[in-house]
Structure formats: structure tokens, C-alpha cells
Design a protein around this motif. Structure first.
Motif, mmCIF file in Angstrom:
data_model
loop_
_atom_site.group_PDB
_atom_site.id
_atom_site.type_symbol
_atom_site.label_atom_id
_atom_site.label_comp_id
_atom_site.label_asym_id
_atom_site.label_seq_id
_atom_site.Cartn_x
_atom_site.Cartn_y
_atom_site.Cartn_z
ATOM 1 N N GLU A 118 42.016 66.388 57.366
ATOM 2 C CA GLU A 118 41.693 66.298 55.938
ATOM 3 C C GLU A 118 42.423 65.121 55.292
ATOM 4 O O GLU A 118 41.834 64.355 54.517
ATOM 5 N N ALA A 119 43.688 64.953 55.632
ATOM 6 C CA ALA A 119 44.470 63.849 55.069
ATOM 7 C C ALA A 119 43.915 62.501 55.522
ATOM 8 O O ALA A 119 43.784 61.572 54.717
ATOM 9 N N SER B 142 40.870 61.782 56.429
ATOM 10 C CA SER B 142 39.607 61.551 55.714
ATOM 11 C C SER B 142 39.858 61.119 54.279
ATOM 12 O O SER B 142 39.194 60.210 53.766
ATOM 13 N N ALA B 143 40.806 61.765 53.632
ATOM 14 C CA ALA B 143 41.132 61.408 52.249
ATOM 15 C C ALA B 143 41.701 59.991 52.167
ATOM 16 O O ALA B 143 41.396 59.247 51.232
ATOM 17 N N ASP C 194 41.479 58.605 48.538
ATOM 18 C CA ASP C 194 41.837 59.736 47.671
ATOM 19 C C ASP C 194 43.265 60.118 48.065
ATOM 20 O O ASP C 194 43.504 61.102 48.766
ATOM 21 N N ARG D 284 45.003 63.622 47.186
ATOM 22 C CA ARG D 284 44.577 64.721 48.065
ATOM 23 C C ARG D 284 45.228 64.582 49.437
ATOM 24 O O ARG D 284 45.672 65.554 50.037
ATOM 25 N N ALA D 285 45.296 63.354 49.939
ATOM 26 C CA ALA D 285 45.936 63.117 51.233
ATOM 27 C C ALA D 285 47.405 63.526 51.186
ATOM 28 O O ALA D 285 47.908 64.159 52.126
ATOM 29 N N SER E 257 47.728 67.351 51.381
ATOM 30 C CA SER E 257 47.464 67.863 52.731
ATOM 31 C C SER E 257 48.634 67.575 53.666
ATOM 32 O O SER E 257 49.043 68.433 54.458
#
Length: 172
Positions: free
Chosen positions: A69-70, A72-73, A78, A81-82, A85
């Protein structure tokens, strides 16, 4: 001369005289502001090398989703958000070098230079001290120091990054 003609001629003459006497001020266009630096992209451009040493931690199901997730962020920039995560992942596995380095890169992208350097140093200290992760550590440290105006310390970090690339063994 008729009074109407005289009035028209006087008005036209006044208009023409007024147009001729107004100096035109040149319009100077301001150049557009340079785009903000993408420090994360700069970091990855700095660390490209051909050595094959890659030290990966054992797979950890608890943090793998958070790391994905991180990552991808980060790709989407983003960064808030990273950061969330990665902080959750670091709560589960504190001291894990790959997570610390990702957190350093996010801090760098957010212009949190002291934080970026602190995370990168922590990653280096707990990491393999060779290979791509090591170079990313020192590249983050170098960029943070450069942006703070400390070129001498940035040059030291650049030198440290060179030591991260291992030479293949001599074969005879």
C-alpha cells in the motif's frame, strides 16, 4: 467653416494627439515558476547500479500489505497515505531496514529533511551496508543535507554511497 465641422475636427485632432502622446509601457511576462523537485525520483536516479547484491527480509505477511500500500501511494505521490502505512508497518516490525528507508524517502518527498536523514541512518545501521538499499540510504542522506545547504556533509554522503557497490570476485 461651419461650427459642427470645426467641433468634429477638433475632437478628432484631440483624439489623435492623445493616442500619440501616451507611451506604451512594455509588458514583461514573468517566467513560470519551476516545478517542485521530485526528490523521490531524484533519489532513485542516483542509486542505479549493476551489482546484484540484494538483501531482502524474510516475507512477513503482517507488513507486506502495508508495504505494498505504501509503495503504491509513493508511486502516486500520495505521501501522507504512504507515511501512515509505513508507520503502521514499523509499529509491527520496528527497525526493519527496508521499511525505515521507504519512510525516509516519504519524509524526503514531504520536505521533512531532518526526519528523512534520521530514518535513512536508522535503515543503514540496521541494514546490509551493501547493495541498492545501502545506496538509497546514502542518497536520501545526501539529498537531505544538500537541501539544508550543507554541501560538505552531502559530499561525504555521496562518498559513502560509492562504498555500497560491491565488486564482483576476481576469477582466474
Amino acid at each position: 467653416m461651419k461650427p459642427q465641422r470645426f467641433a468634429v475636427l477638433a475632437a478628432v485632432s484631440a483624439l489623435m494627439a492623445g493616442c500619440a502622446s501616451l507611451p506604451q509601457t512594455p509588458v514583461t511576462e514573468q517566467p513560470p515558476a519551476p516545478p517542485p523537485r521530485d526528490l523521490i525520483a531524484e533519489l532513485y536516479a542516483m542509486v542505479e547500479a549493476t551489482d546484484q547484491i540484494v538483501v531482502e527480509p524474510l516475507p512477513d505477511a503482517e507488513v507486506e500489505d502495508l508495504k505494498i500500500e505504501a509503495t503504491s501511494a509513493i508511486a502516486l505521490r500520495d505521501l501522507e497515505r504512504a507515511a501512515r502505512s509505513l508507520m503502521q508497518a514499523l509499529e509491527l516490525r520496528p527497525g526493519r531496514p527496508d521499511l525505515l528507508q521507504l519512510r525516509a524517502e516519504v519524509a524526503l518527498g514531504l520536505q521533512l529533511l531532518d526526519e528523512a536523514e534520521t530514518f535513512a541512518i536508522a535503515s543503514y545501521e540496521s541494514g546490509p551496508k551493501l547493495g541498492p538499499l545501502c545506496r538509497r540510504n546514502w542518497a536520501a542522506i545526501q539529498l537531505a543535507r544538500e537541501l539544508r545547504g550543507n554541501q560538505e556533509s552531502a559530499d561525504v554522503a555521496r562518498g559513502q554511497a560509492l562504498r555500497c557497490t560491491s565488486e564482483p570476485p576476481v576469477r582466474m
